[in-house]
Design a protein around this motif. Structure first.
Motif, mmCIF file in Angstrom:
data_model
loop_
_atom_site.group_PDB
_atom_site.id
_atom_site.type_symbol
_atom_site.label_atom_id
_atom_site.label_comp_id
_atom_site.label_asym_id
_atom_site.label_seq_id
_atom_site.Cartn_x
_atom_site.Cartn_y
_atom_site.Cartn_z
ATOM 1 N N HIS A 10 -114.610 12.953 39.139
ATOM 2 C CA HIS A 10 -115.376 13.934 39.318
ATOM 3 C C HIS A 10 -116.870 13.433 39.350
ATOM 4 O O HIS A 10 -118.197 14.352 39.740
ATOM 5 N N SER A 11 -117.451 12.831 38.464
ATOM 6 C CA SER A 11 -118.683 12.315 38.232
ATOM 7 C C SER A 11 -118.972 11.832 39.828
ATOM 8 O O SER A 11 -120.340 11.338 39.965
ATOM 9 N N GLY A 12 -118.460 10.101 39.757
ATOM 10 C CA GLY A 12 -118.420 9.678 41.026
ATOM 11 C C GLY A 12 -118.118 10.418 42.120
ATOM 12 O O GLY A 12 -119.245 10.343 43.575
ATOM 13 N N ALA A 38 -119.873 13.916 47.951
ATOM 14 C CA ALA A 38 -120.308 15.235 48.080
ATOM 15 C C ALA A 38 -121.188 16.160 48.075
ATOM 16 O O ALA A 38 -121.923 17.405 48.787
ATOM 17 N N LEU A 39 -122.750 16.434 47.414
ATOM 18 C CA LEU A 39 -123.331 16.161 47.780
ATOM 19 C C LEU A 39 -124.530 15.666 48.909
ATOM 20 O O LEU A 39 -125.200 16.088 49.991
ATOM 21 N N LEU A 40 -124.027 14.168 49.107
ATOM 22 C CA LEU A 40 -124.735 13.297 50.028
ATOM 23 C C LEU A 40 -123.951 14.249 51.386
ATOM 24 O O LEU A 40 -124.756 14.894 52.311
ATOM 25 N N VAL A 77 -110.916 19.941 41.485
ATOM 26 C CA VAL A 77 -111.291 18.089 40.186
ATOM 27 C C VAL A 77 -112.364 19.158 39.349
ATOM 28 O O VAL A 77 -111.406 18.658 37.794
ATOM 29 N N GLY A 78 -112.614 19.554 39.566
ATOM 30 C CA GLY A 78 -114.096 20.374 38.361
ATOM 31 C C GLY A 78 -113.195 21.433 37.603
ATOM 32 O O GLY A 78 -112.554 21.227 36.119
ATOM 33 N N LEU A 79 -112.414 22.456 38.241
ATOM 34 C CA LEU A 79 -111.498 22.888 37.765
ATOM 35 C C LEU A 79 -110.305 22.181 36.696
ATOM 36 O O LEU A 79 -110.213 22.381 35.206
ATOM 37 N N VAL A 80 -109.798 21.429 37.004
ATOM 38 C CA VAL A 80 -109.053 20.993 35.910
ATOM 39 C C VAL A 80 -109.792 19.603 34.713
ATOM 40 O O VAL A 80 -108.831 20.070 33.327
ATOM 41 N N LEU A 81 -110.850 19.458 35.497
ATOM 42 C CA LEU A 81 -111.666 18.969 34.033
ATOM 43 C C LEU A 81 -112.135 19.831 32.805
ATOM 44 O O LEU A 81 -112.172 19.539 32.109
ATOM 45 N N TYR A 82 -111.814 21.212 33.517
ATOM 46 C CA TYR A 82 -112.938 21.898 32.743
ATOM 47 C C TYR A 82 -111.832 22.324 31.519
ATOM 48 O O TYR A 82 -112.402 22.994 30.402
ATOM 49 N N ILE A 120 -109.860 20.006 29.452
ATOM 50 C CA ILE A 120 -109.593 19.125 29.425
ATOM 51 C C ILE A 120 -110.752 18.194 29.268
ATOM 52 O O ILE A 120 -110.434 17.662 27.970
ATOM 53 N N SER A 121 -111.743 17.967 29.173
ATOM 54 C CA SER A 121 -112.710 17.539 28.764
ATOM 55 C C SER A 121 -113.139 18.625 28.050
ATOM 56 O O SER A 121 -113.150 19.625 27.501
ATOM 57 N N PRO A 122 -114.011 18.204 26.039
ATOM 58 C CA PRO A 122 -114.552 18.503 25.285
ATOM 59 C C PRO A 122 -115.941 19.354 25.745
ATOM 60 O O PRO A 122 -116.648 19.914 24.723
ATOM 61 N N LEU A 123 -116.313 18.873 26.648
ATOM 62 C CA LEU A 123 -117.162 19.461 27.058
ATOM 63 C C LEU A 123 -116.963 21.432 28.127
ATOM 64 O O LEU A 123 -118.161 21.734 28.737
ATOM 65 N N GLY A 124 -116.274 21.535 28.435
ATOM 66 C CA GLY A 124 -115.735 22.061 29.127
ATOM 67 C C GLY A 124 -115.294 23.175 28.134
ATOM 68 O O GLY A 124 -115.799 24.246 27.639
ATOM 69 N N HIS A 174 -122.461 25.462 34.516
ATOM 70 C CA HIS A 174 -122.140 25.093 35.613
ATOM 71 C C HIS A 174 -120.684 25.170 37.098
ATOM 72 O O HIS A 174 -120.976 25.277 37.625
ATOM 73 N N PRO A 175 -119.541 25.459 35.652
ATOM 74 C CA PRO A 175 -118.527 26.106 36.419
ATOM 75 C C PRO A 175 -118.470 27.035 37.159
ATOM 76 O O PRO A 175 -118.278 27.502 37.849
ATOM 77 N N LEU A 176 -118.920 28.518 36.784
ATOM 78 C CA LEU A 176 -119.075 29.449 37.339
ATOM 79 C C LEU A 176 -120.370 29.882 38.152
ATOM 80 O O LEU A 176 -119.684 30.026 39.143
ATOM 81 N N ASN A 187 -120.430 26.744 40.334
ATOM 82 C CA ASN A 187 -119.805 25.537 41.584
ATOM 83 C C ASN A 187 -119.067 26.792 42.528
ATOM 84 O O ASN A 187 -119.380 26.741 42.788
ATOM 85 N N ILE A 188 -118.240 28.057 41.429
ATOM 86 C CA ILE A 188 -117.259 28.567 42.266
ATOM 87 C C ILE A 188 -117.952 29.371 42.481
ATOM 88 O O ILE A 188 -117.490 29.340 43.935
ATOM 89 N N ILE A 189 -119.198 29.880 42.358
ATOM 90 C CA ILE A 189 -120.043 31.156 43.486
ATOM 91 C C ILE A 189 -120.331 30.441 44.418
ATOM 92 O O ILE A 189 -120.711 30.565 45.757
#
Ligand code: HEM
Length: 140
Positions: free
Chosen positions: A9-11, A16-18, A58-63, A65-69, A88-90, A92-94
């Protein structure tokens, strides 16, 4: 598992942004130059769309399992916890919904200017929303 998904997700975010920036710049140049909308313009936008959707999945899965989600969803007084668990999640979904609407609308348009405009509005606003809620301190 968490490590791999977090690193992906980080890499992938760079790509994606580029690709989204390239799509917005190309679409804006086509719109303002009053160019004809070609297969190349379609492909450039499509790459941005696909890369952003992969990032979203990938963000949805991360959400979950991450200690920050999801784990931090109760900690709304802490700004960095609020950012990774809610804003960040909300946002980005929008953003992805707007990008997808821009893409779908362009297919229904007949004129080049209208195609460029649909993608420009959807991808442009979507990109700004994404950039407004990146956890920059975690990332860079
Ligand atoms: C195009 C959309 C997105 C982009 C560009 C993006 C980008 C990023 C970036 C750059 C980070 C920091 C990574 C790091 O620590 O190195 C991050 C973290 C995070 N993102 Fe996303 N993201 C997007 C969508 C989402 C979505 C839709 C969700 C959840 C539904 C999500 C959940 C998370 C979580 C939970 C973290 C913290 C991960 C951790 O460090 O454990 N992201 N995101």
């Amino acid at each position: 598992m968490y490590d791999f998904i977090q690193k992906f997700h980080s890499g992938w975010a760079y790509l994606a942004l580029l690709l989204l920036v390239v799509a917005v710049v190309n679409t804006a140049s086509g719109f303002f130059a009053n160019r004809e909308f070609t297969g190349k313009d379609r492909k450039i936008a499509l790459f941005g769309l696909i890369a952003a959707h992969i990032q979203l999945l990938v963000g949805l899965v991360l959400y979950f399992i991450s200690p920050l989600g999801l784990a931090l969803l109760g900690e709304m007084k802490d700004a960095s916890a609020r950012l990774t668990s809610l804003e960040h999640p909300l946002i980005n979904i929008i953003a992805l919904v707007l990008i997808t609407i821009g893409w779908s609308k362009h297919k229904k348009q007949a004129e080049s200017a209208a195609k460029f405009k649909s993608i420009l509005i959807g991808f442009g606003i979507g990109l700004l929303l994404i950039l407004s809620r990146i956890p920059w301190a975690l990332w860079l």
